[in-house]
Design an enzyme around this catalytic site. Structure first.
Site, PDB file in Angstrom:
ATOM      1  N   SER A 162       0.932  -1.160   0.075  1.00 23.64           N
ATOM      2  CA  SER A 162       0.297   0.025  -0.176  1.00 23.64           C
ATOM      3  C   SER A 162       0.851   1.363   0.014  1.00 23.64           C
ATOM      4  O   SER A 162       0.375   2.234  -0.175  1.00 23.64           O
ATOM      5  CB  SER A 162      -0.828   0.004   1.355  1.00 23.64           C
ATOM      6  N   ARG A 220      -5.457   9.153 -10.901  1.00 23.53           N
ATOM      7  CA  ARG A 220      -6.388   9.402  -9.691  1.00 23.53           C
ATOM      8  C   ARG A 220      -5.347   9.605  -8.590  1.00 23.53           C
ATOM      9  O   ARG A 220      -4.236   9.204  -8.252  1.00 23.53           O
ATOM     10  CB  ARG A 220      -7.171   8.162  -9.120  1.00 23.53           C
ATOM     11  N   THR A 278      -6.614   7.932   6.930  1.00 27.03           N
ATOM     12  CA  THR A 278      -6.478   6.207   6.249  1.00 27.03           C
ATOM     13  C   THR A 278      -8.052   5.987   5.842  1.00 27.03           C
ATOM     14  O   THR A 278      -8.862   6.405   6.027  1.00 27.03           O
ATOM     15  CB  THR A 278      -5.693   5.343   7.122  1.00 27.03           C
ATOM     16  N   GLY A 279      -7.969   5.114   4.591  1.00 24.40           N
ATOM     17  CA  GLY A 279      -8.993   4.782   4.050  1.00 24.40           C
ATOM     18  C   GLY A 279      -9.501   5.476   3.092  1.00 24.40           C
ATOM     19  O   GLY A 279      -8.543   5.909   2.133  1.00 24.40           O
ATOM     20  N   THR A 290       1.645   6.937   0.528  1.00 24.48           N
ATOM     21  CA  THR A 290       0.660   5.901   0.092  1.00 24.48           C
ATOM     22  C   THR A 290       0.903   5.574  -1.451  1.00 24.48           C
ATOM     23  O   THR A 290       1.490   6.363  -2.231  1.00 24.48           O
ATOM     24  CB  THR A 290      -0.975   6.006   0.463  1.00 24.48           C
ATOM     25  N   GLY A 305      -9.959   7.612   0.096  1.00 19.12           N
ATOM     26  CA  GLY A 305      -9.241   8.971   0.044  1.00 19.12           C
ATOM     27  C   GLY A 305     -10.474  10.126  -0.524  1.00 19.12           C
ATOM     28  O   GLY A 305     -10.532  11.071  -0.059  1.00 19.12           O
ATOM     29  N   THR A 316      -2.415   3.060   4.083  1.00 22.36           N
ATOM     30  CA  THR A 316      -1.592   4.344   4.030  1.00 22.36           C
ATOM     31  C   THR A 316      -0.606   4.232   5.319  1.00 22.36           C
ATOM     32  O   THR A 316      -1.536   3.875   6.267  1.00 22.36           O
ATOM     33  CB  THR A 316      -2.471   5.448   4.225  1.00 22.36           C
TER      34      THR A 316
HETATM   35  N1  GLY Z   1      -6.058   7.051   1.786  1.00 22.62           N
HETATM   36  C1  GLY Z   1      -5.449   6.563   0.320  1.00 22.62           C
HETATM   37  C2  GLY Z   1      -5.877   6.967  -0.741  1.00 22.62           C
HETATM   38  O1  GLY Z   1      -7.340   7.113  -0.856  1.00 22.62           O
HETATM   39  O2  GLY Z   1      -5.196   7.129  -1.480  1.00 22.62           O
END
Ligand code: GLY
Length: 334
Positions: free
Chosen positions: A91, A221, A244-245, A211, A247, A193
């Site tokens: 990740s 993206r 985290t999670g 990340t 984005g 992340t």
């Molecule tokens: N939290 C990392 C992302 O969505 O890229």
């Protein structure tokens, strides 16, 4: 353990945060605070201290060593480098999952006690985006460098190009291509992340976030992690937060900034993280049940906390010779 009872007065004076301190002192931590008193009592908070999203014990330990030596930013950078350099971590950095075209692109940002910030996004072929972000902060007049410009900047600064797509990530990607079904996965391989915050002996705070973003994301993206206020925010007078999670949900609520602002209003770190998650839920009523977002926060007193939408989010706190992995409280039950 450093007793903050006297330092607390020093912080208040130095940082001109009398009203904030008063509101924090007046705050009754009677919400669902499941962690130890340590986290909620300003007088017993142990500093220096490092907190990171997910179980990142070795990385926190590397960070803490530098922070204990008075090198706060080195701590953030080196701790996160350790994750970026690990090819088994899919990740972050080397070995990160690629986008739908099979290309690994990395995002990172860093913010320090002086309210400086640096960020890179859509960075290819360089395994340590947090280090490039630090140089953007320290050596350019800008905050964000993206894509080819970020890569050129890194090369100019002596970073070496390398193939970030490991055999493992490549074979999983080729497997994924058979269906090419795109569906966000909650708590992918226990994290997506590394977000890291640290407070040193003086009470100064810095943070960083790195990340490879969502696995099999659309080409181009960029998520929350390189965006100051979304994936990370530091206000040295108040505290810091990182996310985290998913984005997209963090971006549209500027979740880390929001968390710090909630602490400014007098909430504890746990309360602030929960309030930021509740905002995310309110604004995403149709979709939040299938998504994960988690925050961790650290305040000026060394208190910390975390909260997430889904169960399963963990964060790691390291101080002295202690490493503690906490199960964050969550909105949805286990
Ligand atoms: N939290 C990392 C992302 O969505 O890229």
């Amino acid at each position: 353990m450093k007793d903050l009872s006297t330092d607390r007065r020093r912080f208040i004076k130095q940082a001109s945060m009398g009203t904030i301190a008063a509101s924090i002192a007046a705050c009754t931590p009677n919400t669902e605070v499941l962690q130890s008193e340590l986290t909620e009592d300003p007088k017993s908070s142990p500093i220096p201290l490092v907190i990171s999203t997910w179980p990142h014990i070795a990385d926190n330990q590397i960070a803490l060593l530098a922070v204990q030596e008075g090198r706060l930013l080195d701590g953030i950078e080196k701790g996160i480098n350790n994750v970026e350099n690990n090819p088994k971590d899919q990740s972050v950095g080397l070995g990160g999952r690629p986008d739908r075209s099979g290309i690994v692109t990395l995002d990172a940002c860093i913010m320090d006690r002086k309210h400086r910030a640096g960020s890179v996004c859509y960075l290819k072929d360089i395994k340590n985006p947090i280090s490039v972000a630090r140089l953007v902060m320290e050596e350019t007049p800008h905050v964000i460098l993206a894509g080819d410009g970020a890569l050129q900047f890194a090369l100019d600064k002596g970073f070496k190009k390398e193939n970030l797509l490991t055999d493992q990530s490549k074979s999983e990607y080729l497997e994924w291509l058979k269906t090419a079904e795109y569906k966000p996965q909650i708590n992918v391989e226990l994290h997506d992340t590394i977000g890291m915050l640290a407070i040193d002996e003086r009470g100064d705070i810095s943070g960083g976030c790195s990340t490879s973003g969502l696995g099999y994301k659309m080409q181009g993206r960029v998520g929350d992690s390189p965006i100051i206020g979304a994936g990370l925010f530091v206000d040295n007078e108040i505290g810091a937060a990182t996310a985290t999670g998913m984005g997209e949900l963090v971006l549209t609520t500027l979740g880390s900034f929001l968390t710090v602002e909630f602490m400014r209003q007098g909430m504890t770190p746990t309360e602030a993280c929960k309030a930021a998650v509740m905002r995310t839920i309110e604004k995403n009523k149709e979709t939040y049940k299938d998504m994960q977002v988690g925050y961790i926060a650290l305040d000026k007193f060394g208190r910390f906390g975390g909260y997430s939408i889904q169960p399963g989010f963990q964060y790691t706190v390291t101080y002295q010779d202690h490493n503690k992995v906490f199960d964050a409280q969550s909105y949805l039950p286990k």
